[in-house]
Design a protein around this motif. Structure first.
Motif, PDB file in Angstrom:
ATOM      1  N   GLN A 184       0.814  -1.219   0.000  1.00 43.38           N
ATOM      2  CA  GLN A 184       0.000   0.000   0.000  1.00 43.38           C
ATOM      3  C   GLN A 184       0.851   1.273   0.000  1.00 43.38           C
ATOM      4  OE1 GLN A 184      -3.339  -0.002  -0.513  1.00 43.38           O
ATOM      5  NE2 GLN A 184      -2.964  -2.181  -0.799  1.00 43.38           N
ATOM      6  N   GLN A 185       2.167   1.110  -0.023  1.00 40.06           N
ATOM      7  CA  GLN A 185       3.060   2.267  -0.042  1.00 40.06           C
ATOM      8  C   GLN A 185       3.132   2.848  -1.448  1.00 40.06           C
ATOM      9  OE1 GLN A 185       4.595   3.588   2.717  1.00 40.06           O
ATOM     10  NE2 GLN A 185       3.355   2.077   3.802  1.00 40.06           N
ATOM     11  N   LEU A 186       3.041   4.170  -1.542  1.00 42.85           N
ATOM     12  CA  LEU A 186       3.074   4.876  -2.817  1.00 42.85           C
ATOM     13  C   LEU A 186       4.309   5.755  -2.893  1.00 42.85           C
ATOM     14  CD1 LEU A 186      -0.597   6.171  -2.786  1.00 42.85           C
ATOM     15  CD2 LEU A 186       0.283   4.266  -4.114  1.00 42.85           C
ATOM     16  N   LYS A 187       4.906   5.803  -4.075  1.00 41.31           N
ATOM     17  CA  LYS A 187       6.051   6.677  -4.293  1.00 41.31           C
ATOM     18  C   LYS A 187       5.887   7.339  -5.655  1.00 41.31           C
ATOM     19  CE  LYS A 187      11.060   6.684  -4.827  1.00 41.31           C
ATOM     20  NZ  LYS A 187      12.235   5.832  -5.018  1.00 41.31           N
ATOM     21  N   LEU A 188       5.956   8.658  -5.663  1.00 40.22           N
ATOM     22  CA  LEU A 188       5.889   9.400  -6.908  1.00 40.22           C
ATOM     23  C   LEU A 188       7.200   9.223  -7.665  1.00 40.22           C
ATOM     24  CD1 LEU A 188       4.617  11.485  -8.830  1.00 40.22           C
ATOM     25  CD2 LEU A 188       5.570  13.262  -7.347  1.00 40.22           C
ATOM     26  N   ILE A 189       7.113   8.791  -8.905  1.00 36.04           N
ATOM     27  CA  ILE A 189       8.307   8.611  -9.727  1.00 36.04           C
ATOM     28  C   ILE A 189       8.503   9.804 -10.660  1.00 36.04           C
ATOM     29  CG2 ILE A 189       9.422   7.152 -11.482  1.00 36.04           C
ATOM     30  CD1 ILE A 189       9.231   5.800  -8.760  1.00 36.04           C
ATOM     31  N   GLN A 190       7.459  10.131 -11.432  1.00 39.81           N
ATOM     32  CA  GLN A 190       7.583  11.172 -12.449  1.00 39.81           C
ATOM     33  C   GLN A 190       6.193  11.585 -12.913  1.00 39.81           C
ATOM     34  OE1 GLN A 190       9.110  13.639 -14.187  1.00 39.81           O
ATOM     35  NE2 GLN A 190      10.743  12.364 -15.025  1.00 39.81           N
ATOM     36  N   TYR A 191       6.024  12.833 -13.245  1.00 42.95           N
ATOM     37  CA  TYR A 191       4.799  13.258 -13.909  1.00 42.95           C
ATOM     38  C   TYR A 191       5.099  14.495 -14.731  1.00 42.95           C
ATOM     39  CZ  TYR A 191       4.033  16.822 -10.245  1.00 42.95           C
ATOM     40  OH  TYR A 191       4.142  17.881  -9.391  1.00 42.95           O
ATOM     41  N   GLY A 192       4.301  14.683 -15.764  1.00 40.97           N
ATOM     42  CA  GLY A 192       4.536  15.828 -16.636  1.00 40.97           C
ATOM     43  C   GLY A 192       3.537  15.858 -17.777  1.00 40.97           C
ATOM     44  N   VAL A 193       3.856  16.687 -18.755  1.00 40.36           N
ATOM     45  CA  VAL A 193       2.980  16.893 -19.901  1.00 40.36           C
ATOM     46  C   VAL A 193       3.790  16.747 -21.178  1.00 40.36           C
ATOM     47  CG1 VAL A 193       1.568  18.614 -21.109  1.00 40.36           C
ATOM     48  CG2 VAL A 193       1.430  18.420 -18.638  1.00 40.36           C
ATOM     49  N   ILE A 194       3.187  16.110 -22.155  1.00 42.14           N
ATOM     50  CA  ILE A 194       3.776  16.047 -23.495  1.00 42.14           C
ATOM     51  C   ILE A 194       3.226  17.264 -24.236  1.00 42.14           C
ATOM     52  CG2 ILE A 194       3.970  14.716 -25.628  1.00 42.14           C
ATOM     53  CD1 ILE A 194       3.295  12.201 -23.904  1.00 42.14           C
ATOM     54  N   HIS A 195       4.083  18.229 -24.515  1.00 45.57           N
ATOM     55  CA  HIS A 195       3.659  19.462 -25.185  1.00 45.57           C
ATOM     56  C   HIS A 195       3.564  19.218 -26.686  1.00 45.57           C
ATOM     57  CE1 HIS A 195       3.988  21.846 -21.553  1.00 45.57           C
ATOM     58  NE2 HIS A 195       5.111  21.202 -21.303  1.00 45.57           N
ATOM     59  N   LEU A 196       2.388  19.475 -27.232  1.00 49.47           N
ATOM     60  CA  LEU A 196       2.138  19.179 -28.642  1.00 49.47           C
ATOM     61  C   LEU A 196       1.799  20.409 -29.472  1.00 49.47           C
ATOM     62  CD1 LEU A 196      -0.029  16.028 -27.965  1.00 49.47           C
ATOM     63  CD2 LEU A 196       2.337  16.058 -28.771  1.00 49.47           C
ATOM     64  N   SER A 197       1.629  21.564 -28.853  1.00 49.21           N
ATOM     65  CA  SER A 197       1.180  22.751 -29.583  1.00 49.21           C
ATOM     66  C   SER A 197       2.176  23.205 -30.652  1.00 49.21           C
ATOM     67  CB  SER A 197       0.886  23.895 -28.619  1.00 49.21           C
ATOM     68  OG  SER A 197       2.034  24.202 -27.863  1.00 49.21           O
ATOM     69  N   LYS A 198       3.438  22.861 -30.500  1.00 49.54           N
ATOM     70  CA  LYS A 198       4.432  23.282 -31.485  1.00 49.54           C
ATOM     71  C   LYS A 198       4.380  22.462 -32.776  1.00 49.54           C
ATOM     72  CE  LYS A 198       7.862  20.642 -28.950  1.00 49.54           C
ATOM     73  NZ  LYS A 198       8.952  20.742 -28.015  1.00 49.54           N
ATOM     74  N   TYR A 199       3.628  21.364 -32.763  1.00 54.84           N
ATOM     75  CA  TYR A 199       3.516  20.520 -33.957  1.00 54.84           C
ATOM     76  C   TYR A 199       2.241  20.876 -34.707  1.00 54.84           C
ATOM     77  CZ  TYR A 199       7.016  18.031 -31.304  1.00 54.84           C
ATOM     78  OH  TYR A 199       8.137  17.723 -30.572  1.00 54.84           O
ATOM     79  N   THR A 200       2.330  20.891 -36.024  1.00 57.96           N
ATOM     80  CA  THR A 200       1.200  21.367 -36.817  1.00 57.96           C
ATOM     81  C   THR A 200       0.181  20.280 -37.118  1.00 57.96           C
ATOM     82  OG1 THR A 200       2.606  21.097 -38.772  1.00 57.96           O
ATOM     83  CG2 THR A 200       2.406  23.318 -37.860  1.00 57.96           C
ATOM     84  N   GLY A 201       0.540  19.264 -37.832  1.00 59.67           N
ATOM     85  CA  GLY A 201      -0.420  18.240 -38.240  1.00 59.67           C
ATOM     86  C   GLY A 201      -0.800  17.299 -37.118  1.00 59.67           C
TER      87      GLY A 201
END
Length: 165
Positions: A11-28
């Motif tokens: 039941q022990q929790l450990k945060l490893i990583q979180y974030g966002v994949i930024h897609l606004s710079k891609y056109t199609g």
């Protein structure tokens, strides 16, 4: 698109990583899907998760938005399936209910609860990232794919002593 990785030991929790994949710079749209696939695959290669949990797309007011979300989810699924990682989907209300106790909680309420549950010191700014982290936590709370189904309350209590207070 957000992502979140946690490690669980019992039941022990450990945060490893979180974030966002930024897609606004891609056109199609197809290029955005390619970037999602590549980033999710890179996360899988780097962190080697046992399971993947995704938020199921939901129908809002715009069917085009739902189609785009469904495609993005499908690409993320394909990345996990290419490495034979089991996938589970959760409805947005289920995620919110699991993390906050309220299926209609706001993104800010979810983020605040994650701060408490995972010991995040600073209030996260990217709510797509905390939404993804909430899906990971929901998956843990739901037992993931590895939890055995108990046949009785007694069996459940003996198998999960830390879950009862």
């Amino acid at each position: 698109m957000g992502y979140g990785l946690i490690q669980t030991t019992g039941q022990q929790l450990k945060l490893i990583q979180y974030g966002v994949i930024h897609l606004s710079k891609y056109t199609g749209h197809e290029l955005k899907l390619k970037k999602i696939f590549e980033r999710v695959l890179n996360l899988i290669v780097e962190y080697v998760p046992d399971e993947v949990a995704l938020e199921a797309p939901f129908y809002g007011k715009n069917i085009q938005s739902m189609l785009k979300l469904g495609r993005a989810q499908g690409v993320a699924m394909a990345a996990a399936l290419s490495r034979e990682i089991p996938i589970t989907e959760y409805a947005p209300k289920k995620v919110k209910q699991s993390v906050t106790g309220n299926g209609n909680a706001s993104k800010e309420q979810v983020a605040a609860m994650l701060q408490t549950l995972l010991g995040i010191k600073e209030a996260p700014k990217l709510l797509d990232a905390t939404d993804a982290l909430a899906v990971a936590l929901c998956h843990h709370f739901q037992g993931g794919k590895t939890q055995k189904t108990s046949k009785s309350w007694g069996a459940f209590l003996s198998e999960n002593p830390g879950r009862v207070k």
